[in-house]
Scaffold this motif. Structure first.
Motif, mmCIF file in Angstrom:
data_model
loop_
_atom_site.group_PDB
_atom_site.id
_atom_site.type_symbol
_atom_site.label_atom_id
_atom_site.label_comp_id
_atom_site.label_asym_id
_atom_site.label_seq_id
_atom_site.Cartn_x
_atom_site.Cartn_y
_atom_site.Cartn_z
ATOM 1 N N PRO A 126 0.818 -1.216 0.000
ATOM 2 C CA PRO A 126 0.000 0.000 0.000
ATOM 3 C C PRO A 126 0.851 1.265 0.000
ATOM 4 O O PRO A 126 1.912 1.313 0.620
ATOM 5 C CB PRO A 126 -0.797 -0.089 1.302
ATOM 6 C CG PRO A 126 -0.628 -1.463 1.802
ATOM 7 C CD PRO A 126 0.600 -2.036 1.183
ATOM 8 N N ALA A 127 0.379 2.264 -0.712
ATOM 9 C CA ALA A 127 1.058 3.558 -0.716
ATOM 10 C C ALA A 127 0.957 4.175 0.674
ATOM 11 O O ALA A 127 0.020 3.894 1.433
ATOM 12 C CB ALA A 127 0.404 4.477 -1.744
ATOM 13 N N ALA A 128 1.917 5.004 0.993
ATOM 14 C CA ALA A 128 1.904 5.709 2.280
ATOM 15 C C ALA A 128 0.641 6.582 2.367
ATOM 16 O O ALA A 128 0.218 7.171 1.378
ATOM 17 C CB ALA A 128 3.150 6.566 2.404
ATOM 18 N N ILE A 129 0.057 6.641 3.561
ATOM 19 C CA ILE A 129 -1.152 7.447 3.744
ATOM 20 C C ILE A 129 -0.846 8.759 4.465
ATOM 21 O O ILE A 129 -1.726 9.388 5.011
ATOM 22 C CB ILE A 129 -2.260 6.658 4.491
ATOM 23 C CG1 ILE A 129 -1.758 6.162 5.855
ATOM 24 C CG2 ILE A 129 -2.755 5.499 3.647
ATOM 25 C CD1 ILE A 129 -2.820 5.503 6.715
ATOM 26 N N GLY A 130 0.408 9.142 4.436
ATOM 27 C CA GLY A 130 0.838 10.378 5.083
ATOM 28 C C GLY A 130 2.198 10.783 4.557
ATOM 29 O O GLY A 130 2.701 10.196 3.592
ATOM 30 N N PRO A 131 2.819 11.752 5.203
ATOM 31 C CA PRO A 131 4.125 12.237 4.749
ATOM 32 C C PRO A 131 5.273 11.333 5.220
ATOM 33 O O PRO A 131 6.065 11.701 6.088
ATOM 34 C CB PRO A 131 4.202 13.640 5.356
ATOM 35 C CG PRO A 131 3.382 13.539 6.596
ATOM 36 C CD PRO A 131 2.277 12.575 6.282
ATOM 37 N N TYR A 132 5.333 10.130 4.669
ATOM 38 C CA TYR A 132 6.401 9.180 4.978
ATOM 39 C C TYR A 132 6.592 8.250 3.790
ATOM 40 O O TYR A 132 5.756 8.203 2.882
ATOM 41 C CB TYR A 132 6.098 8.375 6.256
ATOM 42 C CG TYR A 132 4.850 7.533 6.185
ATOM 43 C CD1 TYR A 132 4.897 6.218 5.730
ATOM 44 C CD2 TYR A 132 3.621 8.045 6.571
ATOM 45 C CE1 TYR A 132 3.746 5.438 5.653
ATOM 46 C CE2 TYR A 132 2.470 7.276 6.506
ATOM 47 C CZ TYR A 132 2.537 5.974 6.044
ATOM 48 O OH TYR A 132 1.404 5.210 5.971
ATOM 49 N N SER A 133 7.671 7.502 3.782
ATOM 50 C CA SER A 133 7.976 6.534 2.724
ATOM 51 C C SER A 133 7.651 5.130 3.215
ATOM 52 O O SER A 133 7.649 4.868 4.418
ATOM 53 C CB SER A 133 9.464 6.602 2.364
ATOM 54 O OG SER A 133 9.809 7.889 1.936
ATOM 55 N N GLN A 134 7.415 4.228 2.273
ATOM 56 C CA GLN A 134 7.226 2.828 2.653
ATOM 57 C C GLN A 134 8.461 2.339 3.395
ATOM 58 O O GLN A 134 8.345 1.623 4.388
ATOM 59 C CB GLN A 134 6.977 1.951 1.417
ATOM 60 C CG GLN A 134 5.627 2.148 0.782
ATOM 61 C CD GLN A 134 5.506 1.366 -0.513
ATOM 62 O OE1 GLN A 134 6.483 1.153 -1.233
ATOM 63 N NE2 GLN A 134 4.295 0.940 -0.817
#
Length: 126
Positions: free
Chosen positions: A11-19
Motif C-alpha cells: 500500500p502507498a503511504a497514507i501520510g508524509p512518509y515513505s514505505q
C-alpha cells in the motif's frame, strides 16, 4: 546515502512518509497495516489482517532485494493483546528455520484506520 524504497506491491503511504528507506544496507520499513494494495481496501479478521501485513512487508523487502531472512527487528502493535496468539502464529510462519528477528509486541489504544494490527521492521543486507 539514503534511498527511498517504494513498490506498488504494498500500500502507498497514507501520510508524509515513505514505505521504507535504505541507508548503508539497513532498511527501515514503516509500519504496515492490512490494506490490500490491489484493491486499496482493508482486510478484516485478525488472521487475515496479519497475513496481509506480512505480505506488505514481504513486498517492501523484495523491492529492496531482501526477504524475511534479512529482518533484524520487528515492532508489532496490537489493538487487543488477546489477539497475540493468532498474530504470533501467522507472523512466525513467514520466517525460515526459526531465524526470528528481535521483536516487541505492544497493545495500543488505536491504530491508523482503526485496524487491529500494524507491524514495522528493520532489515539489513551487506
Amino acid at each position: 546515502m539514503k534511498k527511498i524504497i517504494h513498490t506498488s506491491e504494498a500500500p502507498a503511504a497514507i501520510g508524509p512518509y515513505s514505505q521504507a528507506t535504505l541507508v548503508n544496507g539497513t532498511l527501515y520499513i514503516s509500519g504496515q497495516i492490512p490494506v490490500d494494495p490491489e484493491t486499496g481496501k482493508l482486510v478484516e479478521g485478525i488472521e487475515k489482517e496479519t497475513h496481509q501485513v506480512m505480505k506488505n512487508l514481504k513486498a517492501i523487502l523484495k523491492a529492496a532485494d531482501m526477504d524475511f531472512d534479512n529482518a533484524l527487528k520487528a515492532s508489532i502493535f496490537l489493538k487487543n493483546m488477546d489477539d497475540f496468539a493468532v498474530v504470533n502464529e501467522v507472523y512466525a510462519s513467514y520466517f525460515n528455520n526459526d531465524q526470528y528477528p528481535a521483536r516487541e509486541t505492544v497493545q495500543v489504544s488505536c491504530l491508523p484506520k482503526n485496524v487491529d494490527v500494524e507491524i514495522s521492521m528493520i532489515a539489513f543486507k551487506d
